[in-house]
Design a protein around this motif. Structure first.
Motif, PDB file in Angstrom:
ATOM      1  N   UNK A 160      21.808  56.958  13.020  1.00  0.00           N
ATOM      2  CA  UNK A 160      22.949  56.915  13.681  1.00  0.00           C
ATOM      3  C   UNK A 160      23.047  55.137  13.671  1.00  0.00           C
ATOM      4  N   UNK A 161      24.608  55.071  13.300  1.00  0.00           N
ATOM      5  CA  UNK A 161      25.021  53.198  13.453  1.00  0.00           C
ATOM      6  C   UNK A 161      25.759  53.364  14.549  1.00  0.00           C
ATOM      7  N   UNK A 162      25.358  51.555  15.211  1.00  0.00           N
ATOM      8  CA  UNK A 162      26.544  51.977  16.217  1.00  0.00           C
ATOM      9  C   UNK A 162      27.209  50.768  16.108  1.00  0.00           C
ATOM     10  N   UNK A 163      28.798  50.920  16.115  1.00  0.00           N
ATOM     11  CA  UNK A 163      29.410  49.547  15.929  1.00  0.00           C
ATOM     12  C   UNK A 163      29.605  49.058  17.244  1.00  0.00           C
ATOM     13  N   UNK A 164      30.720  48.471  17.746  1.00  0.00           N
ATOM     14  CA  UNK A 164      30.979  47.751  18.997  1.00  0.00           C
ATOM     15  C   UNK A 164      31.921  48.474  20.017  1.00  0.00           C
TER      16      UNK A 164
END
Lengths: 256, 654
Positions: B502-506
């Motif tokens: 998982x990658x969290x953008x803002x």
């Protein structure tokens, strides 16, 4: 991922101004990080031993920054997020830190620098100068990077042929190198290394002495990446060993 | 100033005062540290240079160093033969580093021949040669001393840009000197080393050329890798060719540097055409840029034929009215919008994107229907009514059309007849669009789940729970499904429904990911476009726009195209995220671009469908609808299909 590396002063020079740095990290257990590899090769230049100081300093600076920003960061934090610096920016920043460090510590010295960050089978490559990265397959060598050399530009423009470039009196003139100061433009490349293929990093002491067919033959017939690197260095020496010779070979195993 | 001659040395490594170079082996003329010594000539030296007060030939008293480089040192000196007045001169000292006695002798012979020719020149812009001689390891040229500054120093001291008229004036004066040199008899003289540091402005503001390339005689085969190129020299010089038109190249390179303030020694060699002056200095005229471009041609035969010709072009410029950067034109530009081939009116707004498959166009509409039209004629074929607005865009596989609706259902409709095959319930509105692979339909829902639904039975194989609504359309890779959620995460979920990374953008990720062999590209409402490592989710690069990125990326060749709510369409280098071009529309660009035969098609909230030239981003044409275009275009058979909030579907020729 299996890696080998080798470096040698060659037959005609007094000092080895090349520098290598290799880091491999593997993890097993629950949700492991992908296999991590950092492979750095630098070819120093400048009188009075400043070449070897420049290349060694540059490899250490680049390794330090990438390990901190990428590997240690990943150990601390499982998910990736937008707060982390993207890999390309980490690579470019790392090379620029090395550039500033060399310009300060070794005035008059400089170095080429090629760095491959491997995440699993994916290579993230940063390059300044005329050391090279090749993708090696049984069919041959595919050059990934572009040399920052005057003759390479002349060949691109059709002013020189490949053959004329090899013997050109200014074949050693670079228009970009680590240690020149200012803000350095760094080339970056992303390349998936398919199973059964390898990534070769080498200095001009290898690619300038041994042709691609011979390099392919040596690599594809060697028992291991280490044996391949030793044989590549031996072949460059056999051909005259005019410059320092360095090679790093990273092999991605074939599918079973 | 070398005259072409058979024993002239080939073009050699840079060794001028201004060029940084580093050699793998210390150049022999550089001494270690500060060291006092006495040279072979018995004169006192510090660091290999003559000390102040040293007396050369019993005649020239050294007053100081004016400049120094790898190959030579220039001293200020007083000529004691004129005891009553202070006659100053500049003495250029060159070191003969050759070890082979025959080569040494040849170097001295070449020097004396060239110095002899220099001494016969008579032109106000060329400093007079008073004397020349060789002594031990050194050769000397005694020249008229010029009070003033060179153009490199002047440029460094200039804030902002030098005025174009001023630089053109200097260029014309330099052409005059070149005309004199190139017409020298019996052989033309090539200056060969024209650059800002070799051009002096004397106290009257007149141009003087100070450093003929005589030092090159002393450059015998430096070994080892070096940094820095000459920057101003023409490409053919590296093949050992020195001819008059090479000086025109160097003059143009000098003018380019003076006006653009970009030092060519710090740029890739011969890259002037890639860096037009107006990119850094918008005040420069197009006419001058044209002259510079011509003189900088790689092919010597495409340059001006002579310095006279170049001077005439520069003179004409001076008297002409100059234009600054008129709008460039592109071949194939059509200023008028094309006429639609057909248009079709629905009963409510269109936010869904059309899909053309086997001659039929499918599109969802807020009047609750999915429409099927004949793609060629726009004729109505059938429509399927749902219980909610259809913002989801249809997808066709195995003879079925799949789409979601605000009524919370995923529909499978027979693509031919429009009859229902099955529905699959979710617990939220469905704005995501379906994708099909591995015998399953994948689609997100506002109930926070991504569904994997068996394509034949319509049964849910598995659901993956995200943190927020899923409106992004999943992208399907070889072993994972990639999508975003409104909480800002990008997920990679394995084909069995297990989270891989998982990658969290803002901010929210409504944009739909695009996959290549190596990377996942996606936009976020945090204003960025991200490239993520396909297998680990590591961010590789990001590009920040000036507004939320809801549009989804498309890649053609090595370029990625995407819109932003800042109103721009962006073209980025897919491998490193560098901007290639951007184009400003009159409204937010949430529509996703389509690329077809060298053109990019995209809608904007300003109501237009845009057609842009893919390599340059210049407008080919734009077509006005009567409402915002949120829908993304579909291009098939040289026809662009688009829906608009004005309730119409349009078909336009590309």
């Amino acid at each position: 991922m299996r890696a080998g590396w080798s470096t040698d002063v060659g037959r005609q020079r007094q000092h080895n101004e090349d520098a290598l740095l290799v880091v491999e990290a593997n993890q097993d257990g629950d949700s492991p990080l992908p296999p991590f590899g950092l492979f750095i090769l630098a070819d120093g230049m400048g009188g009075h031993r400043s070449g070897e100081v420049a290349s060694a300093l540059a490899t250490r600076m680049v390794a330090r920054h990438i390990l901190q920003q990428v590997y240690l960061a990943a150990l601390y934090q499982r998910d990736h997020d937008a707060e982390q610096l993207p890999l390309k920016e980490v690579l470019v920043e790392a090379v620029n830190l090395a550039n500033a460090a060399v310009a300060t510590a070794v005035p008059g010295g400089g170095t080429t620098l090629i760095c491959a960050l491997m995440l699993g089978a994916q290579a993230y490559i940063a390059n300044v100068g005329d050391s090279r990265a090749y993708l090696v397959s049984p069919e041959g060598l595919e050059q990934i990077t572009r040399d920052h050399s005057l003759v390479d530009r002349l060949v691109e423009l059709g002013q020189l042929t490949e053959a004329q470039a090899v013997n050109h009196p200014q074949k050693n003139v670079l228009y970009r190198a680590v240690g020149q100061g200012g803000v350095l433009e760094v080339d970056t490349f992303i390349h998936a290394i398919p199973p059964g293929h390898s990534l070769l990093l080498c200095s001009d002491g290898l690619w300038g002495m041994v042709d691609r067919e011979e390099m392919t033959r040596i690599i594809t017939t060697a028992r291991s990446p280490q044996a391949a690197c030793d044989a590549l260095v031996a072949a460059a020496n056999q051909a005259g060993g005019k410059d320092n010779i360095s090679a790093i070979l990273v092999e991605v195993p074939g599918e079973l | 100033m070398p005259v072409p001659q058979e024993d002239d040395l080939p073009a050699q490594a840079p060794g001028d005062l201004s060029t940084r170079h580093i050699s793998k082996e210390a150049p022999p003329q550089v001494s270690l540290g500060t060291r006092r010594q006495v040279g072979g000539d018995g004169l006192p030296r510090v660091d290999g240079r003559l000390m102040e007060g040293a007396l050369l030939q019993g005649r020239y008293r050294i007053l100081g160093v004016l400049g120094a480089g790898g190959m030579s040192t220039v001293y200020k000196a007083q000529d004691l033969h004129f005891p009553k007045v202070q006659r100053l001169c500049a003495i250029k000292e060159m070191t003969n580093t050759a070890t082979d006695p025959q080569v040494r002798a040849m170097v001295v012979r070449n020097f004396e021949r060239e110095a002899g020719i220099l001494a016969t020149l008579n032109h106000p812009a060329i400093p007079q040669v008073y004397d020349y001689f060789s002594e031990g390891d050194y050769s000397y040229l005694v020249l008229e001393f010029i009070q003033g500054r060179d153009l490199e120093v002047l440029l460094g001291e200039t804030e902002g840009f030098l005025p174009e008229a001023q630089v053109v004036n200097w260029a014309i004066q330099i052409c005059d000197v070149l005309i004199y040199l190139h017409n020298h008899k019996p052989n033309p003289i090539i200056f060969r080393d024209l650059k800002p540091s070799n051009i002096m402005l004397d106290r009257q503001g007149r141009v003087r050329l100070v450093d003929f390339g005589i030092a090159k005689v002393f450059q015998s085969g430096q070994k080892g890798t070096m940094i820095g190129t000459e920057g101003y020299s023409p490409p053919e010089q590296y093949r050992g060719i020195a001819e008059p038109r090479g000086d025109l190249y160097a003059l143009a390179a000098t003018v380019h540097h003076l006006l653009s303030k970009q030092d060519p020694r710090l740029e890739p060699p011969f890259s002037f055409h890639e860096r037009p002056i107006h990119k850094t200095n918008p005040l420069v005229s197009n006419e001058l840029q044209d002259i510079i471009n011509r003189a900088l041609e790689y092919d010597i035969n495409r340059r001006f034929g002579s310095a006279e010709e170049m001077k005439r072009a520069l003179m004409a410029l001076r008297s002409a009215r100059l234009t600054v950067r008129p709008a460039p034109t592109v071949e194939g530009i059509r200023p008028d919008a094309p006429m639609p081939l057909w248009q079709f009116a629905c009963e409510d707004e269109i936010r869904s994107s059309p899909l053309v498959y086997e001659g039929k166009l499918y599109i969802g509409v807020y009047d609750n229907n999915l429409y099927a039209l004949d793609a060629e004629t726009g004729k109505f074929l059938w429509k399927y009514p749902t219980e909610g607005g259809v913002a989801s865009s249809p997808w066709v596989a195995e003879g079925k059309v799949f789409f979601g609706s605000e009524d919370r259902l995923l529909y499978a409709i027979n693509a031919e007849t429009g009859r229902l095959v099955w529905t699959c319930p979710t617990r939220g509105r469905v704005y995501s669009s379906p994708r099909v692979q591995f015998g399953h339909v994948f689609i997100g829902s506002d109930d926070h789940h991504l569904y994997a639904v068996n394509i034949a039975s319509g049964r849910v194989a598995w659901r993956f729970e995200a943190e927020a609504e899923i409106r992004s359309t999943p992208a399907i890779g070889p072993d994972a499904i990639y999508f975003g959620d409104e909480g800002g995460s990008v997920y990679a979920v394995g084909v069995s429904g297990k989270l891989m990374w998982r990658f969290r953008a803002r901010r929210a990720v409504t944009s739909s990911p695009l996959l290549t062999k190596e990377l996942v590209y996606v936009g976020s409402q945090d204003w960025c476009v991200y490239a993520l490592d396909l297998r680990s989710g590591w961010a590789v690069w990001r590009y920040r726009t000036a507004g939320p990125v809801i549009s989804s990326p498309v890649i053609e060749g090595t370029t990625l195209y995407i819109g932003s709510a800042d109103g721009e369409v962006y073209a980025l280098d897919a491998s490193n995220g560098y901007l290639v071009w951007r184009y400003k529309t009159g409204g937010q660009v949430t529509s996703s671009p389509a690329v077809y035969e060298g053109a990019v098609y995209v809608g904007s909230v300003d109501g237009f469908l845009y057609s842009l030239d893919a390599p340059t981003g210049q407008l080919r044409w734009r077509f006005q609808t009567n409402g915002p275009v949120i829908s993304s275009p579909c291009v098939e058979n040289a026809t662009v299909y688009i829906g608009s909030v004005d309730r119409h579907v349009y078909a336009l020729p590309v």
